[in-house]
Write an enzyme that holds these catalytic residues in place. Structure first.
Site, mmCIF file in Angstrom:
data_model
loop_
_atom_site.group_PDB
_atom_site.id
_atom_site.type_symbol
_atom_site.label_atom_id
_atom_site.label_comp_id
_atom_site.label_asym_id
_atom_site.label_seq_id
_atom_site.Cartn_x
_atom_site.Cartn_y
_atom_site.Cartn_z
ATOM 1 N N ASP A 104 2.116 8.962 10.833
ATOM 2 C CA ASP A 104 2.626 10.084 11.658
ATOM 3 C C ASP A 104 1.719 10.792 12.615
ATOM 4 O O ASP A 104 0.554 10.872 12.194
ATOM 5 C CB ASP A 104 3.404 11.361 10.511
ATOM 6 N N ARG A 124 5.060 9.411 25.043
ATOM 7 C CA ARG A 124 4.763 9.220 23.597
ATOM 8 C C ARG A 124 4.564 7.666 23.310
ATOM 9 O O ARG A 124 3.901 7.500 22.114
ATOM 10 C CB ARG A 124 6.260 9.492 22.786
ATOM 11 N N HIS A 162 2.198 5.598 20.274
ATOM 12 C CA HIS A 162 2.512 4.354 19.641
ATOM 13 C C HIS A 162 1.561 2.865 19.771
ATOM 14 O O HIS A 162 1.333 2.136 18.865
ATOM 15 C CB HIS A 162 4.102 3.814 19.870
ATOM 16 N N SER A 203 11.845 4.454 10.406
ATOM 17 C CA SER A 203 12.672 4.989 9.586
ATOM 18 C C SER A 203 14.096 4.960 9.990
ATOM 19 O O SER A 203 14.551 4.595 11.274
ATOM 20 C CB SER A 203 12.440 6.281 9.160
ATOM 21 N N GLU A 250 16.127 7.119 10.517
ATOM 22 C CA GLU A 250 16.304 8.404 11.108
ATOM 23 C C GLU A 250 15.646 7.951 12.675
ATOM 24 O O GLU A 250 16.230 8.642 13.622
ATOM 25 C CB GLU A 250 15.650 9.473 10.551
ATOM 26 N N ARG A 256 15.883 8.616 17.826
ATOM 27 C CA ARG A 256 15.285 8.937 19.015
ATOM 28 C C ARG A 256 15.783 8.262 20.212
ATOM 29 O O ARG A 256 16.640 7.561 20.445
ATOM 30 C CB ARG A 256 13.710 8.204 18.676
ATOM 31 N N LEU A 269 -3.791 -9.914 0.258
ATOM 32 C CA LEU A 269 -3.250 -8.665 0.480
ATOM 33 C C LEU A 269 -1.835 -8.779 0.683
ATOM 34 O O LEU A 269 -1.452 -9.718 1.507
ATOM 35 C CB LEU A 269 -3.752 -7.903 1.885
ATOM 36 N N ARG A 271 -0.185 10.686 4.218
ATOM 37 C CA ARG A 271 0.598 10.875 5.274
ATOM 38 C C ARG A 271 -0.005 11.560 6.162
ATOM 39 O O ARG A 271 -0.794 12.412 5.919
ATOM 40 C CB ARG A 271 1.841 11.986 4.975
ATOM 41 N N ARG A 325 5.390 16.124 3.338
ATOM 42 C CA ARG A 325 6.659 15.760 2.858
ATOM 43 C C ARG A 325 6.933 14.103 3.156
ATOM 44 O O ARG A 325 6.061 13.496 3.513
ATOM 45 C CB ARG A 325 7.707 16.458 3.588
ATOM 46 N N LEU A 326 7.830 13.739 2.255
ATOM 47 C CA LEU A 326 7.906 12.206 2.148
ATOM 48 C C LEU A 326 8.853 11.579 3.105
ATOM 49 O O LEU A 326 9.014 10.295 3.193
ATOM 50 C CB LEU A 326 8.402 11.696 0.577
#
Ligand code: FPP
Length: 242
Positions: A13, A26, A30, A58, A60, A64, A124, A181, A187-188
Site C-alpha cells: 500500500d 499515481r 505503481h 482488490s 474494490e 478506481r 517459492l 501492510r 487494517r486488513l
C-alpha cells in the site's frame, strides 16, 4: 529464513501517496511499486521462503478511475511477460487467487501461461491476489458447499473448519504466519480474513515504493521474536505449547 515462517503475505500500500508526494501521477507510484515487488520476490526466493502472497489488486480497486485500473492491468501483464522466464529459472511456482474471469482476457491468458509454465516448480510458491476480496472468497465457498449439500454429495456434519478452508481460493497453501501492510494503515481491507485468524500482523509506515529488502528482513526478525500461542498457554519451562 526462519523455519517457523512458512508464509508471508503483503498488502502493498502507498503507491499513490508516494507519487503524489513527488507531484507525479499515481501511475508513477505503481511503476516503482512493481519494481519493489520484484525485489521482494527475489529476496524471498533467495532466502528459501516457501510461500509469499502479494495483494496486487482488490475487488474494490475496480472502483478506481478507469485510467488507473487500465494502467494497473497493463503493468501486471507487462510484469508477467517480462518475468515469467525468470520466475521459472528461479524454480518459483506462480499462482493467483481472486476472480480471474473479471480481468481483461489478455491478462487472464498471461496469468494462465505463467501458472502453467511454473506449475511443477518446487521453490517459492508466489501468489498474486488479483481481483480478490476475502468476503467474496467466502461467499463463493459457501455457494459451492451449499450445492454439495443440496445434491447429497456431503452431509452437514462433514462441514468443519478444514472443509471450509479446502473450498477457499487458498486451498492447499498454509495460512499466512505474517501479514505485512505498508503505508501506515492498520487494517486488513478484505484480505485473507479467514486465513489470518492466527497470523501475526505487522504494520509499517513505509510507503510501498520505498519498501526495501531490509524492511522485509526486519519484519521477519520481529515476527521471530513474537510468541505465538494460538489461544493456548505457553509454559516457558517446557518450551512447548499445551
Ligand atoms: C496500493 O497503493 C497498491 C495497489 C492498489 C496496487 C498494487 C500494485 C503494485 C505494487 C504494482 C504491480 C505489482 C506487481 C507485482 C507487478 P495505492 O494506490 O492504494 O496507494 P495509496 O493508498 O497511497 O493511494
Amino acid at each position: 529464513m526462519s523455519k517457523k515462517l512458512h508464509h508471508v503475505a503483503i498488502i502493498m500500500d502507498g503507491n499513490g501517496r508516494w507519487a503524489q508526494l513527488r507531484d507525479k501521477p499515481r501511475t508513477f507510484g505503481h511503476i516503482k511499486g512493481a519494481r519493489v515487488a520484484k525485489k521482494i520476490i527475489t529476496y524471498a526466493s533467495d532466502n528459501s521462503l516457501k510461500n509469499l502472497t502479494l495483494y496486487a489488486f482488490s475487488t474494490e480497486n475496480w472502483l478506481r478511475p478507469h485510467e488507473e485500473v487500465s494502467f494497473l492491468m497493463t503493468l501486471l501483464g507487462r510484469y508477467l511477460k517480462k518475468e515469467t522466464e525468470n520466475l521459472h529459472k528461479k524454480n518459483i511456482r506462480f499462482s493467483v487467487i481472486g476472480e480471474l474471469h473479471k480481468l481483461p482476457v489478455n491478462l487472464q491468458l498471461a496469468v494462465q501461461n505463467t501458472v502453467d509454465l511454473t506449475s511443477k516448480n518446487t521453490g517459492l510458491h508466489l501468489t498474486f491476489a488479483l481481483s480478490y476480496s476475502s468476503r467474496q472468497e467466502v461467499v463463493l465457498a459457501v455457494q459451492t458447499i451449499a450445492e454439495k449439500l443440496k445434491s447429497g454429495e456431503i452431509q452437514k456434519f462433514q462441514i468443519n473448519e478444514d472443509y471450509v478452508s479446502q473450498h477457499l481460493m487458498t486451498a492447499g497453501t498454509p495460512d499466512p504466519d505474517l501479514i505485512i501492510r505498508t503505508s501506515g494503515e492498520s487494517r486488513l481491507s478484505n484480505f485473507m480474513m479467514w486465513q489470518s485468524s492466527y497470523s501475526e500482523l505487522y504494520f509499517t509506515p513505509v510507503l510501498w515504493p520505498d519498501y526495501t529488502t531490509n524492511d522485509f528482513a526486519q519484519a521477519c526478525r520481529i515476527y521471530n521474536q513474537r510468541e505465538r500461542r494460538f489461544g493456548k498457554v505457553f509454559q516457558q519451562n517446557e518450551k512447548s505449547f499445551i
